[in-house]
Structures are given as C-alpha cells and as structure tokens.
Design an enzyme around this catalytic site. Structure first.
Site, PDB file in Angstrom:
ATOM      1  N   PRO A 194       0.813  -1.222   0.000  1.00  0.00           N
ATOM      2  CA  PRO A 194       0.000   0.000   0.000  1.00  0.00           C
ATOM      3  C   PRO A 194       0.848   1.275   0.000  1.00  0.00           C
ATOM      4  CG  PRO A 194      -0.777  -1.581   1.648  1.00  0.00           C
ATOM      5  CD  PRO A 194       0.544  -2.084   1.152  1.00  0.00           C
ATOM      6  N   ASP A 195       0.222   2.351  -0.449  1.00  0.00           N
ATOM      7  CA  ASP A 195       0.808   3.697  -0.405  1.00  0.00           C
ATOM      8  C   ASP A 195       2.112   3.795  -1.182  1.00  0.00           C
ATOM      9  OD1 ASP A 195      -1.303   4.544   1.251  1.00  0.00           O
ATOM     10  OD2 ASP A 195      -0.245   3.775   3.017  1.00  0.00           O
ATOM     11  N   ARG A 196       2.255   2.944  -2.184  1.00  0.00           N
ATOM     12  CA  ARG A 196       3.426   2.950  -3.062  1.00  0.00           C
ATOM     13  C   ARG A 196       4.733   2.582  -2.345  1.00  0.00           C
ATOM     14  NH1 ARG A 196       7.552   5.167  -4.964  1.00  0.00           N
ATOM     15  NH2 ARG A 196       8.057   5.245  -7.200  1.00  0.00           N
ATOM     16  N   LEU A 197       4.661   2.081  -1.126  1.00  0.00           N
ATOM     17  CA  LEU A 197       5.866   1.680  -0.394  1.00  0.00           C
ATOM     18  C   LEU A 197       6.106   0.184  -0.610  1.00  0.00           C
ATOM     19  CD1 LEU A 197       5.430   3.794   2.844  1.00  0.00           C
ATOM     20  CD2 LEU A 197       6.918   4.239   0.883  1.00  0.00           C
ATOM     21  N   HIS A 198       6.368  -0.136  -1.868  1.00  0.00           N
ATOM     22  CA  HIS A 198       6.522  -1.533  -2.267  1.00  0.00           C
ATOM     23  C   HIS A 198       7.808  -2.132  -1.701  1.00  0.00           C
ATOM     24  CE1 HIS A 198       3.397  -0.227  -4.926  1.00  0.00           C
ATOM     25  NE2 HIS A 198       4.215   0.510  -5.660  1.00  0.00           N
TER      26      HIS A 198
END
Length: 217
Positions: A194-198
C-alpha cells in the site's frame, strides 16, 4: 482524443516481503514465487517480457515464453533471423520481466545472453506440436508479409513439404531457429504494497556469491 488514466488506482493489499523469508539463492527464490504463481492457474503462465537493444541503440521489448531456468539463466526459443535475434547479435545482453499482477508481483532479470547448444535446442524442438514446427518453417519472423493470404500460402507450402500426419517423418529443426539463455547478473523481486511503499529486493552476482539489497520503492 486523449485518454487520461490518472484516476486508476490499486492499493496492493498483499502480504509484504521481508529479508528474513528470502532464499539465499535467487533461483531458489524464483522457484518459490513461480509455485505461488502456478497455484493461481494463470493464462499462459510462462509469458514474460524480453527487452533488447539494437545496433542503433533503439530498445525493443516483446512478450516471449520462458521454456525453463536453472542456475545458468532463463531459456527461450525463437527464429534467429528475427528482430530480437538481430538485436542480441549486436548486443548480447537483455532483460526479462515476469509480471504476476494477480499476486502484485514482478521479477526482473538482467544479464548476458548466450546461445543454447544444438542438442538442447533439438530436444526442445522435438517436443513442440507439429503445427508449431510447421509455423516456424512457414514464417520469416519480423519480416514484412503482404497479407494474411500470403502467410497462409507459406503455411500450406510447409505442410506439403513436411506433411501433417502423425505417420509423416519428423520435421527437422530449421537452421535459423534455436534457443537463448538470459544469464543472471541481477534479479529483482518486487512485491506491491500500500501507499506505493513496495518491497523490492535485488540480488547481484559477485565473485564470491550473491549480495542482496533492499531497494527503495
């Protein structure tokens, strides 16, 4: 008319990837992720994107089918007079991307490319359906063809030449058809979060083995 896709979003609500669960060897880690991918019963599971660079520096990418892997790299087969083959003759390096979107995962491989030996290529060729073998003889891959009718005529000519029945002689492998092995200098495992914090982990080959780094998303 322009098309705006900026409103499309995915939240990637998947379990994360941690260093503690990674295999020490990237091929073993790929095995684990491949088994997870296969369990989803995907369409054309072996599909991946091969990227090459031509003599003029122009990048080119296309879907191909991976036909196996081991510690040496990932193997694919193709017409060796095609655009991808010409690119690899000019610059024998490539990258592969496996995009397993149902699992919010991708795997990226970069490395040198080498030809598969004749015995291995012959064995794989013999395993292909006869229709696919006919198609390999009929098509001058990547070359212009005037229309579908011309391609159909080439197919019929190949069928007449080799026969299509189960009792016909085996079809020989074309001299312009063979395999490539994309070696592994780098391989990255990407898990959407989530939230682009891959979560991203990259294995890099060194003279003494593999180093593993977590990369910023």
């Amino acid at each position: 008319m322009s098309r705006d896709l900026s409103a499309l979003r995915e939240s990637y609500q998947r379990a994360g990837l941690r260093r503690s669960v990674l295999a020490a060897d990237p091929v073993e880690q790929f095995d684990h992720w491949w088994d997870d991918w296969q369990a989803t019963d995907p369409y054309d599971a072996a599909a991946c994107v091969l990227a090459t660079v031509g003599a003029d520096g122009q990048p080119s990418s296309r879907y191909v089918l991976c036909r196996g892997w081991d510690a040496e790299g990932f193997v694919l087969y193709t017409n060796q007079q095609s655009r991808k083959a010409r690119d690899l003759a000019a610059d024998p390096r490539a990258s592969l991307v496996f995009g397993w979107l149902e699992l919010a995962r991708q795997v990226r491989i970069e490395g040198p490319v080498a030809l598969v030996d004749d015995a291995t290529a012959d064995a794989y060729w013999a395993s292909r359906p006869r229709g696919s073998q006919i198609g390999a003889w009929a098509s001058a891959q990547s070359e212009p063809v005037p229309d579908r009718a011309a391609l159909d005529r080439q197919q019929r000519a190949a069928e007449e030449r080799f026969g299509i029945g189960p009792d016909d002689d085996p079809i020989p492998r074309p001299p312009h058809w063979g395999g490539y092995c994309v070696g592994i200098d780098r391989i990255e495992f990407w898990q959407g979060q989530p939230d682009r914090l891959h979560d991203r982990f990259e294995y890099r080959r060194t003279p003494t083995g593999w180093t593993i780094d977590r990369l910023s998303p």
